[in-house]
Design a protein around this motif. Structure first.
Motif, PDB file in Angstrom:
ATOM      1  N   GLY A  57      38.623 -28.220 -56.545  1.00  0.00           N
ATOM      2  CA  GLY A  57      39.806 -27.708 -55.853  1.00  0.00           C
ATOM      3  C   GLY A  57      40.980 -28.672 -55.869  1.00  0.00           C
ATOM      4  O   GLY A  57      41.830 -28.631 -54.975  1.00  0.00           O
ATOM      5  N   LEU A  58      41.048 -29.530 -56.870  1.00  0.00           N
ATOM      6  CA  LEU A  58      42.142 -30.501 -56.942  1.00  0.00           C
ATOM      7  C   LEU A  58      43.412 -29.835 -57.478  1.00  0.00           C
ATOM      8  O   LEU A  58      43.388 -29.230 -58.546  1.00  0.00           O
ATOM      9  N   PRO A  59      44.516 -29.955 -56.757  1.00  0.00           N
ATOM     10  CA  PRO A  59      45.773 -29.393 -57.254  1.00  0.00           C
ATOM     11  C   PRO A  59      46.292 -30.199 -58.447  1.00  0.00           C
ATOM     12  O   PRO A  59      46.193 -31.422 -58.462  1.00  0.00           O
ATOM     13  N   ILE A  60      46.836 -29.501 -59.411  1.00  0.00           N
ATOM     14  CA  ILE A  60      47.356 -30.153 -60.612  1.00  0.00           C
ATOM     15  C   ILE A  60      48.559 -31.035 -60.293  1.00  0.00           C
ATOM     16  O   ILE A  60      48.736 -32.082 -60.887  1.00  0.00           O
ATOM     17  N   ASP A  61      49.360 -30.630 -59.346  1.00  0.00           N
ATOM     18  CA  ASP A  61      50.640 -31.292 -59.107  1.00  0.00           C
ATOM     19  C   ASP A  61      50.620 -32.329 -57.980  1.00  0.00           C
ATOM     20  O   ASP A  61      51.652 -32.662 -57.432  1.00  0.00           O
ATOM     21  N   ARG A  62      49.473 -32.898 -57.665  1.00  0.00           N
ATOM     22  CA  ARG A  62      49.402 -33.841 -56.550  1.00  0.00           C
ATOM     23  C   ARG A  62      49.204 -35.288 -56.961  1.00  0.00           C
ATOM     24  O   ARG A  62      48.866 -36.126 -56.140  1.00  0.00           O
ATOM     25  N   GLY A  63      49.380 -35.614 -58.223  1.00  0.00           N
ATOM     26  CA  GLY A  63      49.340 -37.008 -58.647  1.00  0.00           C
ATOM     27  C   GLY A  63      47.974 -37.562 -58.991  1.00  0.00           C
ATOM     28  O   GLY A  63      47.795 -38.771 -59.027  1.00  0.00           O
ATOM     29  N   THR A 114      47.731 -36.649 -73.549  1.00  0.00           N
ATOM     30  CA  THR A 114      48.722 -35.814 -72.867  1.00  0.00           C
ATOM     31  C   THR A 114      48.395 -35.753 -71.386  1.00  0.00           C
ATOM     32  O   THR A 114      47.253 -35.463 -71.011  1.00  0.00           O
ATOM     33  N   TRP A 115      49.388 -36.044 -70.542  1.00  0.00           N
ATOM     34  CA  TRP A 115      49.160 -35.905 -69.103  1.00  0.00           C
ATOM     35  C   TRP A 115      49.045 -34.426 -68.758  1.00  0.00           C
ATOM     36  O   TRP A 115      49.961 -33.657 -69.010  1.00  0.00           O
ATOM     37  N   LEU A 116      47.920 -34.023 -68.198  1.00  0.00           N
ATOM     38  CA  LEU A 116      47.798 -32.690 -67.626  1.00  0.00           C
ATOM     39  C   LEU A 116      48.246 -32.749 -66.173  1.00  0.00           C
ATOM     40  O   LEU A 116      48.775 -31.792 -65.630  1.00  0.00           O
ATOM     41  N   SER A 117      48.000 -33.890 -65.559  1.00  0.00           N
ATOM     42  CA  SER A 117      48.449 -34.171 -64.206  1.00  0.00           C
ATOM     43  C   SER A 117      48.890 -35.629 -64.205  1.00  0.00           C
ATOM     44  O   SER A 117      48.057 -36.536 -64.206  1.00  0.00           O
ATOM     45  N   PRO A 118      50.188 -35.864 -64.251  1.00  0.00           N
ATOM     46  CA  PRO A 118      50.655 -37.255 -64.299  1.00  0.00           C
ATOM     47  C   PRO A 118      50.425 -37.959 -62.963  1.00  0.00           C
ATOM     48  O   PRO A 118      50.418 -37.318 -61.912  1.00  0.00           O
ATOM     49  N   PRO A 119      50.229 -39.277 -63.018  1.00  0.00           N
ATOM     50  CA  PRO A 119      50.025 -40.013 -61.766  1.00  0.00           C
ATOM     51  C   PRO A 119      51.280 -39.981 -60.899  1.00  0.00           C
ATOM     52  O   PRO A 119      52.397 -39.938 -61.412  1.00  0.00           O
ATOM     53  N   HIS A 120      51.080 -39.997 -59.612  1.00  0.00           N
ATOM     54  CA  HIS A 120      52.194 -40.092 -58.665  1.00  0.00           C
ATOM     55  C   HIS A 120      52.876 -41.437 -58.917  1.00  0.00           C
ATOM     56  O   HIS A 120      52.206 -42.447 -59.108  1.00  0.00           O
ATOM     57  N   ARG A 121      54.189 -41.450 -58.956  1.00  0.00           N
ATOM     58  CA  ARG A 121      54.924 -42.670 -59.318  1.00  0.00           C
ATOM     59  C   ARG A 121      54.622 -43.869 -58.417  1.00  0.00           C
ATOM     60  O   ARG A 121      54.470 -44.971 -58.891  1.00  0.00           O
ATOM     61  N   SER A 122      54.543 -43.666 -57.130  1.00  0.00           N
ATOM     62  CA  SER A 122      54.340 -44.809 -56.242  1.00  0.00           C
ATOM     63  C   SER A 122      52.928 -44.898 -55.673  1.00  0.00           C
ATOM     64  O   SER A 122      52.500 -45.966 -55.271  1.00  0.00           O
ATOM     65  N   ARG A 123      52.203 -43.793 -55.663  1.00  0.00           N
ATOM     66  CA  ARG A 123      50.903 -43.781 -55.001  1.00  0.00           C
ATOM     67  C   ARG A 123      49.971 -42.778 -55.669  1.00  0.00           C
ATOM     68  O   ARG A 123      49.714 -41.700 -55.138  1.00  0.00           O
ATOM     69  N   PRO A 124      49.410 -43.119 -56.839  1.00  0.00           N
ATOM     70  CA  PRO A 124      48.509 -42.157 -57.491  1.00  0.00           C
ATOM     71  C   PRO A 124      47.255 -41.930 -56.661  1.00  0.00           C
ATOM     72  O   PRO A 124      46.813 -42.802 -55.919  1.00  0.00           O
ATOM     73  N   ARG A 125      46.725 -40.732 -56.779  1.00  0.00           N
ATOM     74  CA  ARG A 125      45.463 -40.383 -56.135  1.00  0.00           C
ATOM     75  C   ARG A 125      44.392 -40.415 -57.215  1.00  0.00           C
ATOM     76  O   ARG A 125      44.640 -40.028 -58.345  1.00  0.00           O
TER      77      ARG A 125
END
Length: 154
Positions: A57-63, A114-125
């Protein structure tokens, strides 16, 4: 009742926008060393890894940093540094200290990274490797029973 395939499964093939970005982005990948900030779990085949992420259930757009290698048909999932060995699912390999990984230098990358879900810029999960291992085992169990790999947990 099984849930329809989630948004992760839609990423099993690169879309036209991603393919276009590859042709317009010279020097679009770099090698980085693993094990400092994160480890990685490489899952084969790609669809199996996508099914596991859907199951979690991980959202794609959450880093959550997730890469696709469309040539090798592998999914690369970042986990916290020092934890990749906890993913005990078959069909995986770990990248930790001493390993190198090809990652996109920019927004998209290449057919190899290829990033399918790119890391959050300041705080990746990062994905929990124990939960990933469990999800992969569930995907495998459901696949062996002939059920859709992306079904929701019982």
């Amino acid at each position: 009742m099984p849930q329809e395939a989630g948004p992760w499964s839609a990423l099993s093939e690169p879309g036209d926008d991603i393919r276009d970005s590859w042709s317009s982005a010279p020097h679009s990948t770099i090698l980085v060393d693993c094990g400092l900030e994160w480890d990685a779990v490489v899952v084969a085949p790609l669809e199996r890894g996508l099914a596991a992420l859907t199951r979690l259930g991980l959202p794609i757009d959450r880093g959550y940093p997730v890469l696709a290698d469309y040539v090798r048909q592998e999914l690369v999932i970042h986990v916290p540094a020092g934890t990749a060995r906890r993913c005990a699912a078959q069909g995986t390999r770990i990248l930790t200290t001493g390993s190198w990984l090809l990652v996109p230098a920019g927004e998209r990358g290449s057919i190899f990274a290829t990033w399918l879900s790119p890391p959050h810029r300041s705080r990746p999960r990062y994905v929990d490797p124990d939960e990933l291992s469990d999800a992969l085992q569930q995907v495998d169990k459901h696949s062996q029973r002939g059920k859709p790999a992306c079904s929701s947990p019982p």
